[in-house]
Enzyme design. Structure first.
Site, PDB file in Angstrom:
ATOM      1  N   ASP A 140      -9.234  14.814  -3.836  1.00  0.00           N
ATOM      2  CA  ASP A 140      -8.827  13.467  -4.229  1.00  0.00           C
ATOM      3  C   ASP A 140      -8.819  13.328  -5.751  1.00  0.00           C
ATOM      4  O   ASP A 140      -7.815  12.989  -6.384  1.00  0.00           O
ATOM      5  CB  ASP A 140      -9.823  12.506  -3.561  1.00  0.00           C
ATOM      6  CG  ASP A 140      -9.846  11.096  -4.116  1.00  0.00           C
ATOM      7  OD1 ASP A 140      -9.186  10.823  -5.131  1.00  0.00           O
ATOM      8  OD2 ASP A 140     -10.545  10.253  -3.541  1.00  0.00           O
ATOM      9  N   HIS A 157      -6.353  16.240   1.948  1.00  0.00           N
ATOM     10  CA  HIS A 157      -5.941  16.186   0.547  1.00  0.00           C
ATOM     11  C   HIS A 157      -5.227  17.466   0.116  1.00  0.00           C
ATOM     12  O   HIS A 157      -4.346  17.422  -0.742  1.00  0.00           O
ATOM     13  CB  HIS A 157      -7.144  15.899  -0.356  1.00  0.00           C
ATOM     14  CG  HIS A 157      -7.565  14.465  -0.342  1.00  0.00           C
ATOM     15  ND1 HIS A 157      -8.533  13.988   0.507  1.00  0.00           N
ATOM     16  CD2 HIS A 157      -7.116  13.391  -1.052  1.00  0.00           C
ATOM     17  CE1 HIS A 157      -8.681  12.683   0.318  1.00  0.00           C
ATOM     18  NE2 HIS A 157      -7.828  12.294  -0.612  1.00  0.00           N
ATOM     19  N   ASP A 192      -5.701   8.912  -6.727  1.00  0.00           N
ATOM     20  CA  ASP A 192      -6.114   9.700  -5.556  1.00  0.00           C
ATOM     21  C   ASP A 192      -5.033  10.746  -5.308  1.00  0.00           C
ATOM     22  O   ASP A 192      -3.847  10.418  -5.232  1.00  0.00           O
ATOM     23  CB  ASP A 192      -6.269   8.790  -4.336  1.00  0.00           C
ATOM     24  CG  ASP A 192      -6.827   9.511  -3.108  1.00  0.00           C
ATOM     25  OD1 ASP A 192      -6.611  10.730  -2.976  1.00  0.00           O
ATOM     26  OD2 ASP A 192      -7.468   8.851  -2.269  1.00  0.00           O
ATOM     27  N   CYS A 200      -3.993  12.305  -2.744  1.00  0.00           N
ATOM     28  CA  CYS A 200      -3.115  12.215  -1.567  1.00  0.00           C
ATOM     29  C   CYS A 200      -1.878  11.379  -1.849  1.00  0.00           C
ATOM     30  O   CYS A 200      -0.826  11.591  -1.233  1.00  0.00           O
ATOM     31  CB  CYS A 200      -3.870  11.665  -0.364  1.00  0.00           C
ATOM     32  SG  CYS A 200      -4.288   9.912  -0.444  1.00  0.00           S
ATOM     33  N   TYR A 201      -1.977  10.428  -2.795  1.00  0.00           N
ATOM     34  CA  TYR A 201      -0.817   9.599  -3.111  1.00  0.00           C
ATOM     35  C   TYR A 201       0.218  10.346  -3.935  1.00  0.00           C
ATOM     36  O   TYR A 201       1.300   9.815  -4.192  1.00  0.00           O
ATOM     37  CB  TYR A 201      -1.259   8.320  -3.816  1.00  0.00           C
ATOM     38  CG  TYR A 201      -2.047   7.414  -2.900  1.00  0.00           C
ATOM     39  CD1 TYR A 201      -1.434   6.796  -1.814  1.00  0.00           C
ATOM     40  CD2 TYR A 201      -3.409   7.206  -3.085  1.00  0.00           C
ATOM     41  CE1 TYR A 201      -2.152   6.003  -0.940  1.00  0.00           C
ATOM     42  CE2 TYR A 201      -4.147   6.419  -2.216  1.00  0.00           C
ATOM     43  CZ  TYR A 201      -3.512   5.821  -1.149  1.00  0.00           C
ATOM     44  OH  TYR A 201      -4.226   5.038  -0.279  1.00  0.00           O
ATOM     45  N   ASP A 211     -10.853  19.000   1.345  1.00  0.00           N
ATOM     46  CA  ASP A 211     -10.571  18.819   2.769  1.00  0.00           C
ATOM     47  C   ASP A 211      -9.113  19.165   3.013  1.00  0.00           C
ATOM     48  O   ASP A 211      -8.314  19.290   2.085  1.00  0.00           O
ATOM     49  CB  ASP A 211     -10.899  17.397   3.243  1.00  0.00           C
ATOM     50  CG  ASP A 211     -10.138  16.325   2.473  1.00  0.00           C
ATOM     51  OD1 ASP A 211      -8.896  16.303   2.562  1.00  0.00           O
ATOM     52  OD2 ASP A 211     -10.776  15.513   1.780  1.00  0.00           O
ATOM     53  N   ARG A 226      -2.766   1.406  -4.488  1.00  0.00           N
ATOM     54  CA  ARG A 226      -2.516  -0.028  -4.600  1.00  0.00           C
ATOM     55  C   ARG A 226      -2.753  -0.454  -6.051  1.00  0.00           C
ATOM     56  O   ARG A 226      -3.337   0.280  -6.847  1.00  0.00           O
ATOM     57  CB  ARG A 226      -3.456  -0.813  -3.666  1.00  0.00           C
ATOM     58  CG  ARG A 226      -3.206  -0.629  -2.195  1.00  0.00           C
ATOM     59  CD  ARG A 226      -4.202  -1.437  -1.371  1.00  0.00           C
ATOM     60  NE  ARG A 226      -5.517  -0.836  -1.358  1.00  0.00           N
ATOM     61  CZ  ARG A 226      -6.649  -1.468  -1.042  1.00  0.00           C
ATOM     62  NH1 ARG A 226      -6.615  -2.748  -0.730  1.00  0.00           N
ATOM     63  NH2 ARG A 226      -7.799  -0.841  -1.032  1.00  0.00           N
ATOM     64  N   HIS A 277       0.859  -1.189   0.000  1.00  0.00           N
ATOM     65  CA  HIS A 277       0.000   0.000   0.000  1.00  0.00           C
ATOM     66  C   HIS A 277       0.891   1.233   0.000  1.00  0.00           C
ATOM     67  O   HIS A 277       1.949   1.255   0.640  1.00  0.00           O
ATOM     68  CB  HIS A 277      -0.887  -0.046   1.249  1.00  0.00           C
ATOM     69  CG  HIS A 277      -1.805   1.118   1.421  1.00  0.00           C
ATOM     70  ND1 HIS A 277      -1.393   2.335   1.903  1.00  0.00           N
ATOM     71  CD2 HIS A 277      -3.136   1.228   1.188  1.00  0.00           C
ATOM     72  CE1 HIS A 277      -2.423   3.165   1.963  1.00  0.00           C
ATOM     73  NE2 HIS A 277      -3.494   2.517   1.538  1.00  0.00           N
ATOM     74  N   LYS A 337      -6.231   0.078  -8.296  1.00  0.00           N
ATOM     75  CA  LYS A 337      -7.090   1.028  -7.601  1.00  0.00           C
ATOM     76  C   LYS A 337      -7.149   2.347  -8.369  1.00  0.00           C
ATOM     77  O   LYS A 337      -6.405   2.566  -9.329  1.00  0.00           O
ATOM     78  CB  LYS A 337      -6.574   1.259  -6.177  1.00  0.00           C
ATOM     79  CG  LYS A 337      -6.677   0.032  -5.282  1.00  0.00           C
ATOM     80  CD  LYS A 337      -8.121  -0.394  -5.073  1.00  0.00           C
ATOM     81  CE  LYS A 337      -8.238  -1.586  -4.155  1.00  0.00           C
ATOM     82  NZ  LYS A 337      -9.651  -1.988  -3.933  1.00  0.00           N
TER      83      LYS A 337
END
Length: 417
Positions: free
Chosen positions: A341, A351, A285, A287-288, A348, A279, A236, A282
């Site tokens: 995201d 993020h 996003d 945040c990654y 938010d 992952r 992850h 998936k």
């Protein structure tokens, strides 16, 4: 007419990157196609605006700053759903502001530090709010927030009770070399990173505290190359960052299969969107952008110490930095401030923090004595460089090292690591 050739998302070959399900749709492929269509819509809008605004994309610093500063005003009351995450709110907001190079007034800095002091447990560690049980995650967030505030005044460091903090970390340590997140809590690699990062920043990382920890981390690296939260689970992005960053802090990077890690992380950058997924199989996003993106400068730094590896770039990280910047700037900026995201999601502070952190990583190459900037769009998009191991500005890390480096270990602590 605007020059579109400088943008990957406007390349004539871009459409060829669309996901192909070979006429065998699944829930996963249907969701992926929906995300790609929303991203393509953002890129089409961007294309139609270039002729009018040739310096696009631009980072809306004013809107983001307004969103973040308003968030600071809610800390004493907080949102009900984030009542146990108030030190995190402090950190997410303050780190975002430091990357945007917004200066916090001293009076506000001392007030935030005072609030964080109320979150500190009498027996060490910080809880998610005043009078809440201590937990390693908000402890990490609180210490990082104080390191940022120390750029305004190092009086904020007086908040941290280092002796009690050390005792708390030792109490959270398990026989297998891991750390519980809290008393009676779960054990995973997040706790390891939070504990080691806090200990290193405050100069309380001892041999006693670090003994066996690298062994646990090594057991979390999976057959894919990334790290899982616990041995035997799936790799992850967030856990992978925690694993490799903790190994750096412990000076045990030789325990990691770097090439396997690099291969797995590089394959997490999505072809069409340009951002990162957490992952395998998936969705992208925002945040990654940091959790995966920060792994590249860390791996690069480690590989630079290998005399046999002569193929490292002296100008770039080993991912598509422009593609990530396009995704963040074109698809992840909320129209009322804050970052998100993916298109269609709510804004938010979480993020916002990690999108900006990832954007900073993508803009700045700092490899030893060499440095290079890759900034797409308006030159004012430039953010302050981030120190990837801690996710703090370089100044914040240096401030902590200077202040705590001169202090002795807490009484009863073993030899320094």
């Amino acid at each position: 007419m605007a020059d579109t050739s400088r943008f990957r998302c406007l390349s004539p070959l871009f459409q060829s990157l669309l996901f192909k399900d070979d006429d065998c749709p699944t829930n996963t492929s249907i969701e992926q196609k929906a995300v790609e269509e929303s991203v393509l819509k953002c890129y089409r809008t961007f294309r139609s605006s270039l002729d009018i605004y040739p310096d696009m994309p631009f980072l809306d610093r004013e809107m983001h700053t307004d969103f973040l500063t308003k968030g600071l005003q809610t800390l004493s009351s907080s949102y009900e759903c984030l009542d146990s995450s108030r030190p995190w709110l402090c950190y997410w907001i303050l780190h975002s502001l430091e990357l945007l190079e917004v200066i916090i007034p001293e009076e506000r800095a001392l007030a935030i530090a005072n609030f964080l002091g109320k979150c500190q447990d009498p027996e060490g560690g910080f809880g998610g709010g005043p009078m809440q049980f201590p937990h390693l995650a908000p402890t990490y967030a609180a210490v990082n927030a104080l390191c940022i505030l120390a750029n305004v005044t190092n009086k904020v460091f007086d908040v941290i009770n280092r002796e009690k903090l050390y005792n708390y970390l030792m109490r959270m340590k398990t026989k297998e070399g891991a750390f519980k997140m809290h008393d009676g809590g779960e054990v995973d690699i997040r706790g390891v990173y939070c504990a080691v990062s806090v200990a290193r920043l405050t100069n309380i990382l001892t041999k006693e505290l670090s003994d066996g920890v690298a062994d646990f981390i090594t057991r979390c690296q999976t057959y894919e190359g990334g790290f899982s939260g616990y041995p035997g689970l799936e790799a992850h992005g967030g856990y992978t960052f925690c694993g490799i960053a903790a190994l750096v802090l412990l000076n045990h990077t030789e325990r990691c299969d770097l090439r396997s890690l690099l291969r797995w992380t590089a394959n997490r950058q999505t072809q069409l969107e340009g951002g990162f997924q957490g992952r395998t199989n998936k969705l992208v996003d925002g945040c990654y952008s940091f959790w995966q993106g920060a792994t590249f400068p860390i791996v690069h730094m480690i590989m630079c110490t290998d005399d046999d590896d002569q193929n490292l770039s002296a100008e770039r990280w080993m991912f598509h930095q422009e593609a990530l910047q396009e995704y963040i700037l074109i698809c992840c900026q909320h129209s009322h401030g804050g970052l998100i995201d993916k298109p269609g999601k709510a804004r938010d502070h979480y993020h916002t923090c990690y999108c900006l952190s990832g954007l900073s990583v993508a803009q700045h190459f700092i490899g030893g004595s060499l440095s290079n900037e890759i900034i797409i769009g308006n030159p004012q998009n430039r953010l302050r460089p981030v120190q990837p191991v801690y996710n703090l500005s370089l100044d914040s890390v240096m401030m902590a090292q200077k202040y705590f480096g001169s202090l002795k270990l807490p009484s009863g602590a073993a030899n320094k690591c």
